[in-house]
Scaffold this motif. Sequence first.
Motif, PDB file in Angstrom:
ATOM      1  N   LYS A 144      -7.178  14.254   6.913  1.00  0.00           N
ATOM      2  CA  LYS A 144      -8.596  14.006   7.228  1.00  0.00           C
ATOM      3  C   LYS A 144      -8.849  12.518   7.448  1.00  0.00           C
ATOM      4  CE  LYS A 144     -10.481  17.954   4.665  1.00  0.00           C
ATOM      5  NZ  LYS A 144     -11.216  18.340   3.428  1.00  0.00           N
ATOM      6  N   PHE A 145      -8.270  11.692   6.561  1.00  0.00           N
ATOM      7  CA  PHE A 145      -8.450  10.241   6.678  1.00  0.00           C
ATOM      8  C   PHE A 145      -7.906   9.750   8.021  1.00  0.00           C
ATOM      9  CE2 PHE A 145      -6.501   6.036   6.288  1.00  0.00           C
ATOM     10  CZ  PHE A 145      -7.615   5.270   5.973  1.00  0.00           C
ATOM     11  N   LEU A 146      -6.712  10.214   8.378  1.00  0.00           N
ATOM     12  CA  LEU A 146      -6.094   9.764   9.631  1.00  0.00           C
ATOM     13  C   LEU A 146      -6.916  10.180  10.846  1.00  0.00           C
ATOM     14  CD1 LEU A 146      -2.361  10.553   8.762  1.00  0.00           C
ATOM     15  CD2 LEU A 146      -3.369   8.267   9.041  1.00  0.00           C
ATOM     16  N   VAL A 147      -7.488  11.400  10.805  1.00  0.00           N
ATOM     17  CA  VAL A 147      -8.348  11.859  11.907  1.00  0.00           C
ATOM     18  C   VAL A 147      -9.556  10.952  12.027  1.00  0.00           C
ATOM     19  CG1 VAL A 147      -9.885  13.710  12.670  1.00  0.00           C
ATOM     20  CG2 VAL A 147      -7.582  14.247  11.836  1.00  0.00           C
ATOM     21  N   GLU A 148     -10.216  10.658  10.914  1.00  0.00           N
ATOM     22  CA  GLU A 148     -11.419   9.818  10.943  1.00  0.00           C
ATOM     23  C   GLU A 148     -11.108   8.403  11.402  1.00  0.00           C
ATOM     24  OE1 GLU A 148     -13.066  10.128   7.042  1.00  0.00           O
ATOM     25  OE2 GLU A 148     -13.591  12.250   7.283  1.00  0.00           O
ATOM     26  N   GLU A 149      -9.877   7.969  11.145  1.00  0.00           N
ATOM     27  CA  GLU A 149      -9.463   6.614  11.555  1.00  0.00           C
ATOM     28  C   GLU A 149      -8.933   6.586  12.989  1.00  0.00           C
ATOM     29  OE1 GLU A 149      -9.432   3.323   9.685  1.00  0.00           O
ATOM     30  OE2 GLU A 149     -11.120   4.694   9.296  1.00  0.00           O
ATOM     31  N   GLY A 150      -8.933   7.742  13.634  1.00  0.00           N
ATOM     32  CA  GLY A 150      -8.470   7.799  15.020  1.00  0.00           C
ATOM     33  C   GLY A 150      -6.980   7.701  15.172  1.00  0.00           C
ATOM     34  N   ARG A 151      -6.250   7.990  14.122  1.00  0.00           N
ATOM     35  CA  ARG A 151      -4.786   7.928  14.177  1.00  0.00           C
ATOM     36  C   ARG A 151      -4.258   9.341  14.434  1.00  0.00           C
ATOM     37  NH1 ARG A 151      -2.587   3.183  12.003  1.00  0.00           N
ATOM     38  NH2 ARG A 151      -4.130   1.768  11.126  1.00  0.00           N
ATOM     39  N   GLN A 152      -4.480   9.812  15.697  1.00  0.00           N
ATOM     40  CA  GLN A 152      -4.179  11.197  16.033  1.00  0.00           C
ATOM     41  C   GLN A 152      -2.695  11.543  15.880  1.00  0.00           C
ATOM     42  OE1 GLN A 152      -6.335   9.387  17.717  1.00  0.00           O
ATOM     43  NE2 GLN A 152      -8.197  10.598  18.037  1.00  0.00           N
ATOM     44  N   LYS A 153      -1.830  10.627  16.277  1.00  0.00           N
ATOM     45  CA  LYS A 153      -0.408  10.927  16.233  1.00  0.00           C
ATOM     46  C   LYS A 153       0.056  11.164  14.792  1.00  0.00           C
ATOM     47  CE  LYS A 153       4.082   9.171  17.727  1.00  0.00           C
ATOM     48  NZ  LYS A 153       4.815   8.052  18.353  1.00  0.00           N
ATOM     49  N   GLU A 154      -0.348  10.255  13.901  1.00  0.00           N
ATOM     50  CA  GLU A 154       0.034  10.417  12.491  1.00  0.00           C
ATOM     51  C   GLU A 154      -0.621  11.654  11.888  1.00  0.00           C
ATOM     52  OE1 GLU A 154      -1.080   7.499  13.812  1.00  0.00           O
ATOM     53  OE2 GLU A 154      -0.382   5.782  12.620  1.00  0.00           O
ATOM     54  N   ALA A 155      -1.899  11.888  12.294  1.00  0.00           N
ATOM     55  CA  ALA A 155      -2.614  13.049  11.773  1.00  0.00           C
ATOM     56  C   ALA A 155      -1.940  14.345  12.207  1.00  0.00           C
ATOM     57  CB  ALA A 155      -4.068  13.025  12.230  1.00  0.00           C
ATOM     58  N   LEU A 156      -1.507  14.415  13.469  1.00  0.00           N
ATOM     59  CA  LEU A 156      -0.835  15.618  13.975  1.00  0.00           C
ATOM     60  C   LEU A 156       0.428  15.896  13.157  1.00  0.00           C
ATOM     61  CD1 LEU A 156      -0.489  17.912  15.991  1.00  0.00           C
ATOM     62  CD2 LEU A 156       0.603  16.278  17.560  1.00  0.00           C
ATOM     63  N   GLU A 157       1.169  14.862  12.862  1.00  0.00           N
ATOM     64  CA  GLU A 157       2.393  15.017  12.060  1.00  0.00           C
ATOM     65  C   GLU A 157       2.083  15.637  10.701  1.00  0.00           C
ATOM     66  OE1 GLU A 157       5.575  12.018   9.993  1.00  0.00           O
ATOM     67  OE2 GLU A 157       4.797  11.456  11.967  1.00  0.00           O
ATOM     68  N   ILE A 158       0.976  15.169  10.084  1.00  0.00           N
ATOM     69  CA  ILE A 158       0.594  15.687   8.764  1.00  0.00           C
ATOM     70  C   ILE A 158       0.170  17.145   8.862  1.00  0.00           C
ATOM     71  CG2 ILE A 158      -1.048  15.452   6.854  1.00  0.00           C
ATOM     72  CD1 ILE A 158       1.107  13.254   6.977  1.00  0.00           C
ATOM     73  N   TYR A 159      -0.666  17.479   9.859  1.00  0.00           N
ATOM     74  CA  TYR A 159      -1.160  18.863   9.963  1.00  0.00           C
ATOM     75  C   TYR A 159      -0.048  19.831  10.379  1.00  0.00           C
ATOM     76  CZ  TYR A 159      -5.983  17.789   8.914  1.00  0.00           C
ATOM     77  OH  TYR A 159      -7.145  17.426   8.267  1.00  0.00           O
ATOM     78  N   LEU A 160       0.899  19.367  11.144  1.00  0.00           N
ATOM     79  CA  LEU A 160       2.053  20.213  11.454  1.00  0.00           C
ATOM     80  C   LEU A 160       2.834  20.547  10.175  1.00  0.00           C
ATOM     81  CD1 LEU A 160       3.372  18.597  14.769  1.00  0.00           C
ATOM     82  CD2 LEU A 160       2.547  20.956  14.482  1.00  0.00           C
ATOM     83  N   LYS A 161       2.956  19.553   9.335  1.00  0.00           N
ATOM     84  CA  LYS A 161       3.640  19.787   8.060  1.00  0.00           C
ATOM     85  C   LYS A 161       2.863  20.791   7.215  1.00  0.00           C
ATOM     86  CE  LYS A 161       6.143  16.715   6.030  1.00  0.00           C
ATOM     87  NZ  LYS A 161       6.771  15.631   5.249  1.00  0.00           N
ATOM     88  N   LEU A 162       1.521  20.673   7.236  1.00  0.00           N
ATOM     89  CA  LEU A 162       0.692  21.610   6.470  1.00  0.00           C
ATOM     90  C   LEU A 162       0.819  23.042   7.006  1.00  0.00           C
ATOM     91  CD1 LEU A 162      -2.513  19.443   5.939  1.00  0.00           C
ATOM     92  CD2 LEU A 162      -1.116  20.441   4.116  1.00  0.00           C
ATOM     93  N   THR A 163       0.815  23.195   8.333  1.00  0.00           N
ATOM     94  CA  THR A 163       0.914  24.550   8.895  1.00  0.00           C
ATOM     95  C   THR A 163       2.292  25.166   8.645  1.00  0.00           C
ATOM     96  OG1 THR A 163       1.518  23.616  11.057  1.00  0.00           O
ATOM     97  CG2 THR A 163      -0.802  24.168  10.688  1.00  0.00           C
ATOM     98  N   GLN A 164       3.311  24.324   8.507  1.00  0.00           N
ATOM     99  CA  GLN A 164       4.622  24.847   8.133  1.00  0.00           C
ATOM    100  C   GLN A 164       4.597  25.392   6.713  1.00  0.00           C
ATOM    101  OE1 GLN A 164       7.321  21.585   8.745  1.00  0.00           O
ATOM    102  NE2 GLN A 164       7.272  21.761  10.987  1.00  0.00           N
TER     103      GLN A 164
END
Length: 417
Positions: A379-399
Amino acid sequence: MNRIQEMIEHLHAGNLEDAMKIYAELKRTGTDDEKYEAAEALYSLGFQEKSIELYEDLIELYPEETELVMLKAEAHAELDQIEESMVLLEEINESSEFYSRAMLLSADLYQMQGLHEVSERKLLQAYEAEKNEEIIQFALAEFYIQQGRFLEAIRFYKMLSSEEIAGVLICKRLGECYSAGGSFEDALPYYEESLEHERDAETLFQYGFTASQAGHHSTASEVFEELIEVDAEYHSAYQLLAKSYEHEEQIDKALEAAEKGLKSDPFNKELFLTAGKLALKSGNEQKAEEYLRQAVAIDPDYLEAALVLNKILLRQEKPDDCLDVISTVRESGEDDPQFLWDAARAFEMREDFSQAFEEYKKAYVVYNDHSDFLEDYGKFLVEEGRQKEALEIYLKLTQKDPTNEVWQMNVEHLRHD
């Protein structure tokens, strides 16, 4: 009045000079019986050096009398003259009626030196010589309980027919053995029997603790309540009473017990932590915060209290207070990975996003497989506009959980952005 009685009266009155004059006279001219009686009296009154001198005179006359050797050895032992005592005890062989007594004293002396294996061997030699002698069975049981060998201790305690030996209740010792060995249910009847002899504070505490460990929380709370009536200064009882009520889901009573304990013991950090947790359970966050702050004030190293306090502070959106707690604990030399996560959230609340990002990155090293942390970080990364890092985190969560629709949606959004 004979000379020995006169000497004893002088010693009781503190007239040491007069007593020693009579002693010197007895040593010089006394009969063998008088010397023996005088030696016993002097030993019992704490004048072991003088009793040794008399025993030495008698041993010269009666070298085969092992009783005299035994008595002299005991006198040396009382004076902590261990080597002298052991040399004498070695003279007493299995044919002597004092052999078992000599082995018991030898065992004590070896145990004092930390030579537990030798001590045990001496006790077993005494037992082999007189298997039905209760004082030997008791000595072995006491040795084994001190060594934490509870099954062996139980075996010897159960041999005893006496209810009490040397001021020790045998049923209480059996309760201690079973409890210390984790057989709490088996221990309870022995503590109940002990309480029939005397309802003292120590036995009540042991019974209450054992009942609690056995899951009999209602019994435990009753016993701890009685203990506090017997001795209101028995501080550790309040903590266990609070825990017993908590197990029974009587949170108000549990908190009341903890608060009562704090009046008696106002510097008990564990009790402040317990009170804080119970206040939190009862829904009183303000009171919980107060108690937890007290715990940390008493001991800035108290990590558990600090971590619980920070949860409250973050929930109340008090980031500065949270950071103060972290700083206080770290200055005391303690630390915990949870502080990285707490600090990240606190800086985020303060809108110090660059510092929050630094703390999140450090926390990620520890919590890279922790769903709650990853969700916060994502959530923090999304709000900070760090989409690439955020995508990496959410991919890990969906796994970790492919069924979570929110995480799946975030992955889709981030991929299209």
